[in-house]
Scaffold this motif. Structure first.
Motif, short mmCIF file in Angstrom:
data_model
loop_
_atom_site.label_atom_id
_atom_site.label_comp_id
_atom_site.label_asym_id
_atom_site.label_seq_id
_atom_site.Cartn_x
_atom_site.Cartn_y
_atom_site.Cartn_z
N GLY A 110 35.23 -66.99 61.44
CA GLY A 110 35.66 -65.60 61.56
C GLY A 110 36.59 -65.21 60.42
N ALA A 111 37.54 -66.09 60.10
CA ALA A 111 38.45 -65.82 58.98
C ALA A 111 37.70 -65.76 57.66
CB ALA A 111 39.54 -66.89 58.93
N ALA A 112 36.72 -66.65 57.48
CA ALA A 112 35.93 -66.65 56.25
C ALA A 112 35.11 -65.37 56.12
CB ALA A 112 35.01 -67.87 56.23
N LEU A 113 34.50 -64.94 57.23
CA LEU A 113 33.74 -63.69 57.21
C LEU A 113 34.63 -62.50 56.88
CD1 LEU A 113 31.39 -64.10 60.31
CD2 LEU A 113 30.65 -63.83 57.93
N ALA A 114 35.85 -62.50 57.43
CA ALA A 114 36.78 -61.40 57.15
C ALA A 114 37.10 -61.32 55.66
CB ALA A 114 38.06 -61.58 57.97
N ALA A 115 37.28 -62.49 55.02
CA ALA A 115 37.58 -62.51 53.59
C ALA A 115 36.38 -62.05 52.78
CB ALA A 115 38.00 -63.91 53.17
N VAL A 116 35.19 -62.52 53.17
CA VAL A 116 33.97 -62.17 52.43
C VAL A 116 33.68 -60.67 52.52
CG1 VAL A 116 31.45 -62.43 52.45
CG2 VAL A 116 32.93 -64.45 52.61
N ILE A 117 33.95 -60.09 53.69
CA ILE A 117 33.68 -58.66 53.90
C ILE A 117 34.84 -57.80 53.42
CG2 ILE A 117 33.32 -56.88 55.66
CD1 ILE A 117 30.87 -58.61 55.23
N GLY A 118 36.07 -58.21 53.69
CA GLY A 118 37.22 -57.36 53.49
C GLY A 118 37.55 -57.06 52.04
N ILE A 119 37.54 -58.06 51.19
CA ILE A 119 37.95 -57.86 49.79
C ILE A 119 36.96 -56.97 49.05
CG2 ILE A 119 38.44 -59.02 47.61
CD1 ILE A 119 39.46 -61.40 49.30
N PRO A 120 35.66 -57.26 49.08
CA PRO A 120 34.72 -56.33 48.43
C PRO A 120 34.70 -54.96 49.12
CG PRO A 120 33.68 -58.46 48.86
CD PRO A 120 34.97 -58.46 49.61
N GLY A 121 34.94 -54.95 50.44
CA GLY A 121 34.93 -53.68 51.17
C GLY A 121 36.00 -52.72 50.68
N LEU A 122 37.20 -53.26 50.39
CA LEU A 122 38.27 -52.42 49.86
C LEU A 122 37.88 -51.85 48.50
CD1 LEU A 122 41.12 -51.24 49.95
CD2 LEU A 122 41.97 -53.43 49.04
N GLY A 123 37.28 -52.71 47.66
CA GLY A 123 36.84 -52.23 46.35
C GLY A 123 35.78 -51.14 46.46
N LEU A 124 34.83 -51.31 47.40
CA LEU A 124 33.79 -50.30 47.59
C LEU A 124 34.40 -48.99 48.07
CD1 LEU A 124 30.83 -49.45 47.75
CD2 LEU A 124 30.76 -50.40 50.07
N TYR A 125 35.38 -49.07 48.97
CA TYR A 125 36.04 -47.86 49.47
C TYR A 125 36.72 -47.10 48.33
CZ TYR A 125 39.93 -45.10 51.28
OH TYR A 125 40.85 -44.10 51.50
N LEU A 126 37.47 -47.81 47.50
CA LEU A 126 38.18 -47.17 46.40
C LEU A 126 37.20 -46.55 45.40
CD1 LEU A 126 41.01 -49.79 45.80
CD2 LEU A 126 41.21 -47.57 46.95
N LEU A 127 36.10 -47.26 45.14
CA LEU A 127 35.08 -46.73 44.23
C LEU A 127 34.43 -45.48 44.81
CD1 LEU A 127 33.23 -46.92 41.75
CD2 LEU A 127 31.75 -48.46 43.07
N ALA A 128 34.07 -45.54 46.10
CA ALA A 128 33.41 -44.40 46.73
C ALA A 128 34.32 -43.18 46.74
CB ALA A 128 33.00 -44.77 48.16
N ARG A 129 35.58 -43.40 46.99
CA ARG A 129 36.52 -42.27 46.98
C ARG A 129 36.69 -41.71 45.57
NH1 ARG A 129 42.61 -43.07 48.98
NH2 ARG A 129 42.83 -43.50 46.76
N ALA A 130 36.71 -42.61 44.58
CA ALA A 130 36.90 -42.17 43.19
C ALA A 130 35.74 -41.33 42.70
CB ALA A 130 37.08 -43.40 42.29
N ILE A 131 34.52 -41.63 43.15
CA ILE A 131 33.36 -40.86 42.68
C ILE A 131 33.03 -39.70 43.63
CG2 ILE A 131 32.40 -42.84 41.47
CD1 ILE A 131 30.42 -43.21 43.72
#
Length: 254
Positions: A110-131
């Motif tokens: 569960g912790a590994a999945l959170a890291a795999v999803i969470g870090i790229p997810g934050l980057g995708l959110y910031l990118l989506a908001r920027a564009i």
């Protein structure tokens, strides 16, 4: 499976989704349409999670928050109850992988999945908001009360239990019983997960749909929902509590 049984199962799935995350998906789509047709661009609008329910009245607010968390769990309990009625299928908790057989695996994966999803997810959110294809998400807007952080933690747990039990454990089980292919059940679960996040924008849809694919494949491989609940809880606690504590120090979140 006989034709009548298929019809009953299809109706059951539609009813469960209709009182839970299927309804949320419809409302989220309408909310996105409202945002897209508003006078301000999507990137200048906000999507608020965990808002105050009674501003200026903290005890009433707390009551509303706890009631909302409690009743939001009912569809998950309904889904488990319906699965438990399957004849000769064994313990529903064991079939869903929500038990104490593999605690270290559940917590670690569960912790590994959170890291795999969470870090790229934050980057995708910031990118989506920027564009300009995502609203600014406000994960927490509770008053500064002693109960705010505990309520945010409970809200994170509630979200995790509801979504992973209904959208993964229940839905994938029922769709496989209906004879759907692996690709179709994974895609359906992922698209549903993305759809009820549309109120945040297109970036949230894509990010959550990708998360849905990963979670669905994990469940089909391991037959365990518990790690998904752990991962989702971690992601939401970091988002909700982190925002409540550090939003003023991290201007890029606004």
């Amino acid at each position: 499976m006989e034709r009548d049984q298929r019809r009953v199962l299809r109706a059951e799935v539609l009813l469960v989704l209709g009182v839970s995350l299927g309804a949320s998906a419809v409302y989220a789509a309408v909310s996105l349409i409202a945002k897209l047709t508003a006078s301000k661009p999507l990137s200048q609008q906000h999507a608020t999670l965990n808002p105050s329910q009674a501003p200026g009245r903290p005890w009433l607010d707390l009551t509303y928050q706890l009631l909302g968390i409690f009743f939001a769990l009912i569809p998950a309990l309904l889904a488990v109850h319906l699965l438990s009625r399957d004849a000769a299928a064994g313990s529903v908790w064991a079939r869903l992988g929500i038990d104490r057989r593999k605690p270290l695996f559940d917590l670690g994966s569960g912790a590994a999945l959170a890291a795999v999803i969470g870090i790229p997810g934050l980057g995708l959110y910031l990118l989506a908001r920027a564009i300009g294809v995502n609203a600014t998400v406000v994960p927490a807007a509770l008053p500064h009360a002693w109960w705010a952080i505990p309520v945010l933690v409970l809200s994170a747990i509630q979200n995790a239990v509801l979504e992973e039990v209904v959208v993964v454990g229940y839905l994938l089980t029922r769709l496989r019983q209906l004879g759907w292919s692996t690709v179709t059940v994974v895609a359906t679960s992922a698209l549903l997960r993305g759809s009820y996040h549309l109120y945040q924008g297109f970036g949230a849809f894509v990010g959550n749909a990708v998360m849905g694919v990963v979670f669905a494949l994990f469940f089909l491989r391991t037959r365990r929902v518990a790690p998904l609940i752990v991962a989702h809880t971690i992601l939401d606690i970091v988002s909700f509590v982190g925002y409540a504590l550090f939003a003023n120090r991290l201007p890029f979140l606004h």
